[in-house]
Design an enzyme around this catalytic site. Structure first.
Site, PDB file in Angstrom:
ATOM      1  N   GLU A 134       0.823  -1.211   0.000  1.00 21.27           N
ATOM      2  CA  GLU A 134       0.000   0.000   0.000  1.00 21.27           C
ATOM      3  C   GLU A 134       0.857   1.261   0.000  1.00 21.27           C
ATOM      4  OE1 GLU A 134      -2.992   0.256  -0.670  1.00 21.27           O
ATOM      5  OE2 GLU A 134      -3.623  -1.820  -0.498  1.00 21.27           O
ATOM      6  N   TYR A 169      -6.114   6.946   3.841  1.00 23.93           N
ATOM      7  CA  TYR A 169      -6.287   5.860   2.875  1.00 23.93           C
ATOM      8  C   TYR A 169      -5.570   4.587   3.326  1.00 23.93           C
ATOM      9  CZ  TYR A 169      -5.312   2.602  -0.720  1.00 23.93           C
ATOM     10  OH  TYR A 169      -5.173   1.415  -1.373  1.00 23.93           O
ATOM     11  N   ASP A 214      -9.442   5.794  -2.368  1.00 21.69           N
ATOM     12  CA  ASP A 214      -8.286   6.280  -3.123  1.00 21.69           C
ATOM     13  C   ASP A 214      -8.804   6.943  -4.409  1.00 21.69           C
ATOM     14  OD1 ASP A 214      -9.208   4.143  -4.574  1.00 21.69           O
ATOM     15  OD2 ASP A 214      -7.217   3.498  -5.188  1.00 21.69           O
ATOM     16  N   CYS A 259     -13.701   0.804 -14.805  1.00 23.33           N
ATOM     17  CA  CYS A 259     -14.061   2.220 -14.641  1.00 23.33           C
ATOM     18  C   CYS A 259     -12.791   3.057 -14.710  1.00 23.33           C
ATOM     19  CB  CYS A 259     -14.809   2.420 -13.315  1.00 23.33           C
ATOM     20  SG  CYS A 259     -15.745   3.954 -13.210  1.00 23.33           S
ATOM     21  N   CYS A 271     -17.834   0.382 -19.856  1.00 19.51           N
ATOM     22  CA  CYS A 271     -19.129   0.281 -19.178  1.00 19.51           C
ATOM     23  C   CYS A 271     -19.899  -0.976 -19.577  1.00 19.51           C
ATOM     24  CB  CYS A 271     -19.960   1.532 -19.453  1.00 19.51           C
ATOM     25  SG  CYS A 271     -19.156   3.061 -18.900  1.00 19.51           S
ATOM     26  N   CYS A 299     -19.162  -3.526 -17.033  1.00 15.88           N
ATOM     27  CA  CYS A 299     -19.264  -3.106 -15.624  1.00 15.88           C
ATOM     28  C   CYS A 299     -20.396  -3.835 -14.905  1.00 15.88           C
ATOM     29  CB  CYS A 299     -19.490  -1.597 -15.547  1.00 15.88           C
ATOM     30  SG  CYS A 299     -19.671  -1.018 -13.843  1.00 15.88           S
ATOM     31  N   CYS A 331     -25.502   3.152 -12.454  1.00 18.72           N
ATOM     32  CA  CYS A 331     -24.584   4.270 -12.684  1.00 18.72           C
ATOM     33  C   CYS A 331     -25.269   5.475 -13.308  1.00 18.72           C
ATOM     34  CB  CYS A 331     -23.426   3.811 -13.576  1.00 18.72           C
ATOM     35  SG  CYS A 331     -22.160   5.080 -13.799  1.00 18.72           S
TER      36      CYS A 331
END
Length: 373
Positions: A65, A148, A166, A218, A225, A228, A234
């Site tokens: 991370e 985060y 994030d 995304c 899309c 997705c 959305c």
DNA sequence: AAGTCGTGGCC
DNA sequence: TGGCCAAGACT
């Protein structure tokens, strides 16, 4: 969609129930997508392995991370592999010398991360018995763990239902809810929207599913899309221009700075210096250099700022882009006399072993040595 | 709270 | 090719 789109008046309890149902469906759809499409990354324990009892190693989760802060997966991956091979536990890392860790981080950028990485490793090893805190608040208190990273480690390593936000999650939220307010002002609103989707089931997978969705479907440009799993929810897609989210306020243009870097050789060695511990490239090895200022350096000024009396020859220049300014580094080279060095703390280093330099100086050294490396 | 802090890939 | 941007934190 938003609550305001519900045209017919409803009792508050019913609205909450309906909304909760939408979120439940969205969560299930995204987690199912993650089970089938999770990226295979070296720091990740895949859903199938978790089912078999495998657990994430907090050290590896934390290290990944930190490396991934403002850094792409392809760039961070080889560093992660080298670090974990060389320092398998947080205790191993904590016991290492500063210069070794800084050199291993060279090229990855944002070097304050490496300084905080060591400080954090030593805090965990020295004050926590080598065991990472298992709560978001406990993690947040460690050096280099902001909102985060503390949330990400709490969720992924310890299964805490944290709100992990994030850049990916911000983008997904901006599109999902068609948020027209531009970044960075929209950050609190995007975080609030993300919090509304966090549930108690599989918190680590939820966080990673959201980030994988942002990274692979995304995406910032050309969102996919049609692939997705939550396209039906959305608002950005419904509006016809999902790729235009998130909005952003125009950035100030980057100024240009000029400096001189000095390439002093002694046989097969090059003179390096250790930069001061804070600020730009803090704590890293570097070529000796002048200040970096708005105006170019004349030959006279460049000579006056040189780290040694020597026969300096101009060997060109290199340009390097930093986050908030562009740098032109004029290059002077000389074969040095050991007693000509007028600045202290010079570290003579083999020409062929300049891997511990930040990219800007590696670039300058290669250009200035003109293939002599 | 607005500035500071790297790098490489992408179109 | 140059501006944009990537799993942000710190001051």
């Amino acid at each position: 969609m938003s609550l305001g789109d519900c045209a017919a008046p409803m009792a508050l309890e019913v609205m909450i129930a309906v909304w909760g149902g939408v979120n439940t469906a969205l969560r299930a759809q995204l987690l199912a997508w993650y089970d089938a499409n999770a990226r295979d990354l070296p720091w990740r324990v895949r859903p199938a392995a978790q089912a078999a009892g495998a657990k994430a190693d907090p050290y590896r989760v934390w290290l990944s991370e930190v490396m991934l802060q403002q850094t792409t997966v392809p760039h961070a991956t080889p560093y992660f592999l080298r670090f974990t091979a060389r320092w398998p536990t947080v205790g191993d890392l904590a016991a290492e010398a500063d210069g070794e860790v800084m050199a291993a981080w060279a090229g990855l950028g944002y070097y304050a991360r490496a300084r905080n990485l060591l400080a954090c490793a030593r805090a965990v090893a020295g004050e926590h018995g080598g065991i990472f805190p298992d709560t978001e608040d406990g993690l947040r208190a460690l050096p280099g763990l902001g909102p985060y990273t503390a949330a990400a480690v709490a969720a992924i390593a310890f299964g805490r239902p944290a709100n992990v936000v994030d850049g990916n999650v911000e983008r997904v939220m901006a599109r999902l809810f068609a948020v027209d307010q531009p970044l960075p002002d929209a950050k609190p609103e995007l975080k609030r929207l993300a919090a509304g989707l966090v549930g108690n089931e599989r918190p680590g997978d939820w966080a990673q599913a959201l980030m994988d969705l942002g990274a692979t479907v995304c995406r910032p440009k050309q969102p996919q899309c049609d692939r997705c799993p939550v396209a039906a929810h959305c608002a950005g897609l419904a509006g016809g221009e999902p790729e235009t989210y998130p909005r952003r306020t125009a950035k100030a243009e980057r100024p240009h700075r000029h400096g001189v870097a000095y390439i002093l050789t002694r046989g097969s060695e090059v003179a390096l210096v250790r930069r001061p511990p804070k600020g730009l490239l803090g704590g890293m090895l570097a070529l000796p250099s002048s200040d970096w200022r708005a105006a170019r350096w004349s030959e006279t000024e460049a000579m006056a700022a040189a780290p040694a009396m020597a026969d300096w020859r101009s060997v060109g220049e290199v340009e390097h882009g930093f986050t908030h300014f562009t740098l032109t580094l004029q290059l002077l080279r000389a074969e040095g006399e050991a007693d000509g060095v007028t600045q202290g703390g010079v570290i003579w280093s083999p020409r062929r072993d300049l891997d511990g330099l930040p990219s800007v100086f590696l670039k300058a050294a290669k250009a200035g040595l003109n293939g002599l490396l």
